[in-house]
Design an enzyme around this catalytic site. Structure first.
Site, mmCIF file in Angstrom:
data_model
loop_
_atom_site.group_PDB
_atom_site.id
_atom_site.type_symbol
_atom_site.label_atom_id
_atom_site.label_comp_id
_atom_site.label_asym_id
_atom_site.label_seq_id
_atom_site.Cartn_x
_atom_site.Cartn_y
_atom_site.Cartn_z
ATOM 1 N N TYR A 101 0.839 -1.201 0.000
ATOM 2 C CA TYR A 101 0.000 0.000 0.000
ATOM 3 C C TYR A 101 0.872 1.249 0.000
ATOM 4 O O TYR A 101 0.566 2.229 -0.680
ATOM 5 C CB TYR A 101 -0.948 -0.003 1.207
ATOM 6 C CG TYR A 101 -1.973 -1.101 1.131
ATOM 7 C CD1 TYR A 101 -3.114 -0.969 0.354
ATOM 8 C CD2 TYR A 101 -1.789 -2.293 1.824
ATOM 9 C CE1 TYR A 101 -4.051 -1.990 0.260
ATOM 10 C CE2 TYR A 101 -2.722 -3.320 1.743
ATOM 11 C CZ TYR A 101 -3.843 -3.158 0.964
ATOM 12 O OH TYR A 101 -4.764 -4.171 0.881
ATOM 13 N N ASN A 124 -12.535 -0.720 -5.064
ATOM 14 C CA ASN A 124 -12.373 -1.009 -6.488
ATOM 15 C C ASN A 124 -13.635 -1.702 -7.008
ATOM 16 O O ASN A 124 -13.989 -2.778 -6.546
ATOM 17 C CB ASN A 124 -11.148 -1.917 -6.677
ATOM 18 C CG ASN A 124 -11.017 -2.463 -8.081
ATOM 19 O OD1 ASN A 124 -11.576 -1.925 -9.027
ATOM 20 N ND2 ASN A 124 -10.278 -3.545 -8.199
ATOM 21 N N CYS A 132 -6.702 -5.377 -7.793
ATOM 22 C CA CYS A 132 -6.484 -4.941 -6.414
ATOM 23 C C CYS A 132 -5.936 -6.064 -5.541
ATOM 24 O O CYS A 132 -5.372 -5.806 -4.476
ATOM 25 C CB CYS A 132 -7.766 -4.356 -5.827
ATOM 26 S SG CYS A 132 -9.195 -5.436 -5.936
ATOM 27 N N HIS A 133 -6.051 -7.310 -6.009
ATOM 28 C CA HIS A 133 -5.500 -8.438 -5.248
ATOM 29 C C HIS A 133 -3.980 -8.410 -5.205
ATOM 30 O O HIS A 133 -3.377 -9.088 -4.382
ATOM 31 C CB HIS A 133 -6.000 -9.773 -5.831
ATOM 32 C CG HIS A 133 -5.631 -10.001 -7.263
ATOM 33 N ND1 HIS A 133 -6.376 -9.486 -8.310
ATOM 34 C CD2 HIS A 133 -4.600 -10.680 -7.824
ATOM 35 C CE1 HIS A 133 -5.826 -9.854 -9.451
ATOM 36 N NE2 HIS A 133 -4.744 -10.569 -9.184
ATOM 37 N N GLU A 159 -1.370 -16.515 -10.347
ATOM 38 C CA GLU A 159 -0.536 -15.692 -11.230
ATOM 39 C C GLU A 159 0.947 -16.028 -11.081
ATOM 40 O O GLU A 159 1.663 -16.132 -12.072
ATOM 41 C CB GLU A 159 -0.776 -14.207 -10.953
ATOM 42 C CG GLU A 159 -2.135 -13.732 -11.412
ATOM 43 C CD GLU A 159 -2.363 -12.243 -11.183
ATOM 44 O OE1 GLU A 159 -1.430 -11.538 -10.728
ATOM 45 O OE2 GLU A 159 -3.476 -11.768 -11.474
#
Length: 171
Positions: A101, A124, A132-133, A159
């Site tokens: 953040y 979001n 946003c993850h 991912e």
């Protein structure tokens, strides 16, 4: 202004896609923390196979198959100027990587605003597509995610594994 919606099945469960005047204005998981009231989603889509619903479905299928790392559906993100800056910065986080953040706050030119960045991140309206993850706590811990920590962990692991060439487990 015409707003319609449909529900698409995905690896992480049903996703409600909201389209306003031809652009995606929402993508919500069931039981998402900041999910708006159902009546704000407009009418059910007359034809969920028309654009951009079909385009979102195709791109989500490709993403969850490991064939797509960046979405390019038209977006209509409704938020404050600060929120839109945060959401634009989220879209620049590379696939399979994370930022904190604080790093995101510095990226948008507000280094003291990591808490506000976290709040904007949580609001979001287009999860998965606006990733946003990919934002984590300052020590790398998985912190809040509107779709639940389990989904956040799944998306990040998914991912990372694909980026490094290993097959991910199903959610």
């Amino acid at each position: 202004m015409r707003t319609t919606h449909t529900v698409l099945e995905s690896t992480v469960g049903p996703l409600t896609v909201v389209v306003t005047d031809g652009a995606v204005s929402g993508l919500y998981m069931r039981e998402q923390r900041h999910r708006p009231a159902q009546e704000t989603f407009g009418f059910p889509a007359d034809d969920p196979d028309e654009r951009p619903f079909a385009q979102v479905g195709e791109q989500l299928d490709a993403y969850f198959a490991g064939d797509l790392t960046e979405f390019d559906v038209p977006l209509a993100l409704n938020g404050t100027p600060f929120q839109r800056r945060v959401w634009a910065a989220l879209q620049k986080i590379p696939y399979g990587e994370t930022v904190t953040y604080g790093e995101l706050a510095r990226e948008i030119g507000s280094p003291a605003a990591s808490r506000a960045v976290g709040l904007a991140n949580g609001k979001n309206p287009v999860s998965v597509i606006v990733p946003c993850h990919r934002v984590v706590g300052s020590n790398g811990d998985l912190t809040g995610y509107g779709g639940g920590i389990e989904r956040k962990r799944y998306l990040l692991d998914f991912e990372r594994k694909l980026r490094h060439g290993t097959a991910p487990a199903l959610f």
